[in-house]
Write an enzyme that holds these catalytic residues in place. Structure first.
Site, short mmCIF file in Angstrom:
data_model
loop_
_atom_site.label_atom_id
_atom_site.label_comp_id
_atom_site.label_asym_id
_atom_site.label_seq_id
_atom_site.Cartn_x
_atom_site.Cartn_y
_atom_site.Cartn_z
N ASP A 198 6.92 0.91 2.69
CA ASP A 198 6.72 -0.02 1.56
C ASP A 198 7.78 0.26 0.49
OD1 ASP A 198 3.96 0.84 2.73
OD2 ASP A 198 3.54 -1.10 1.82
N ASP B 60 0.87 -1.19 0.00
CA ASP B 60 0.00 0.00 0.00
C ASP B 60 0.91 1.25 0.00
OD1 ASP B 60 0.92 -0.36 2.62
OD2 ASP B 60 -0.88 0.50 3.52
C1 BDR Z 1 2.24 -0.60 8.65
O1 BDR Z 1 1.27 0.42 8.43
C2 BDR Z 1 1.62 1.18 7.32
O2 BDR Z 1 1.40 2.53 7.54
C3 BDR Z 1 3.06 0.88 7.02
O3 BDR Z 1 3.31 0.99 5.64
C4 BDR Z 1 3.21 -0.54 7.50
O4 BDR Z 1 2.82 -1.46 6.50
C5 BDR Z 1 2.87 -0.42 10.00
O5 BDR Z 1 1.90 -0.53 10.99
CA CA Z 2 2.65 -0.80 4.21
#
Ligand code: BDR
Ligand code: CA
Length: 316
Positions: free
Chosen positions: A14, A9
């Protein structure tokens, strides 16, 4: 050669995770990247992935757009940590739409997942670093899907009740708790299932001094990019994790690329709270396995020195 499939996402961490996965091209082949609604809407996720691939000069990696909404719950996004565009609102964002057209395929992410797994039965390590919507849909569309995956690694959930998006829940599980529940109900019976929970991600921090004075200053395109995407939101990350940068998604990828990096884990039965007033999205660990469910591996500790080395090398 390890075959990898990532669902993202894209999100700042990521982006770190994709760069890390691609840096292991000698031993691991990334078959594709599927995108899901999470830190931001899925159309923006696709743009961000295309941008990361542009930075890495990898237009051979196919990208697939997936679910634009959680299964049941309402959207939650994460602007304070990822910016309104998911990649830290870089001012002069010089990604070009042509690159997106080059890497984006027509298939829906869920179909792509099913096809890629069918073409490489029991050979693919699946890495999930966003909400689990696409994966839950794949399980429903093809109930034999989990039995054809080599192993599943998820960044998400928690095991000591510590949250980030709420007091009790980690973002990826909170953003689609029903999907997370489907995955934890279906996978462990037939496929090695591991999670990197929030508590372990938080403990796997990259010290801020190292990040800002060394990692950001390698003088390479990828190092520069890493610095740029964190620049506007650095203070928010620092407040959340004062000791160092928590690149949660990269931790999950690192455990797949080099399993020896895992120092400790517990094997437990687990499910996800989907409606709790205070605990929606929290993982409920069944320590004594009263539910008699198949166990998952919850990674509790990783080798920080090795992780730091991997992150250093990933952006060279
Ligand atoms: C996860 O939440 C997202 O904001 C980050 O990309 C990660 O996958 C961490 O809690
Ligand atoms: Ca993520």
């Amino acid at each position: 050669e390890n075959l990898l499939l990532m669902d993202v996402d894209c999100g700042i961490d990521d982006a770190n995770a994709i760069i890390l996965a691609l840096s292991a091209f000698r031993t691991s082949k990334l078959l594709g990247i599927t995108c899901v609604n999470g830190n931001i809407r899925v159309d923006q996720v696709v743009k961000n992935v295309a941008y990361v691939l542009e930075i890495c000069e990898r237009d051979d990696i196919p990208v697939f757009a997936g679910a634009d909404h959680p299964l049941v719950t309402q959207h939650v996004h994460a602007p304070p940590f990822h910016g309104t565009d998911g990649l830290g609102d870089i001012k002069k964002r010089n990604d070009n739409p042509e690159w997106k057209d080059k890497v984006l395929r027509e298939d829906h992410a869920v179909h792509a997942m099913i096809n890629l797994i069918n073409q490489n039965r029991n050979k693919v390590s699946l890495i999930m670093i966003g909400p689990l919507t696409n994966l839950a849909l794949a399980c429903r569309l093809d109930p034999t899907f989990p039995s054809k995956v080599k192993d599943l690694t998820i960044m998400g959930g928690n095991y000591q009740g510590k949250g980030n998006i709420t007091t009790a829940a980690e973002f990826n599980f909170y953003a689609d708790p029903e999907a997370a529940n489907v995955v934890l109900e279906t996978f462990p019976d037939v496929c090695t299932t591991r999670i990197v929970p929030w508590e372990s991600a938080l403990a796997s921090y990259l010290p801020w001094d190292w990040v800002t004075k060394k990692w950001f200053c390698q003088g390479t395109k990828k190092s520069q990019f890493t610095r740029n995407i964190l620049a506007n939101v650095l203070d928010n990350w620092r407040n959340e994790s004062p000791k160092g940068y928590t690149s949660s998604d990269a931790v999950a990828v690192a455990t797949v690329l080099d399993p020896t990096i895992v120092k400790d884990y517990v094997e437990v039965a687990a499910s996800v709270e989907t409606d709790g007033r205070l605990t929606k999205g929290q993982v409920v660990i069944d320590w004594d396995n009263r539910s008699n469910r198949s166990l998952i591996q919850v990674i509790t500790q990783i080798n920080l020195k090795k992780f730091k080395e991997m992150m250093w090398n990933s952006t060279l």
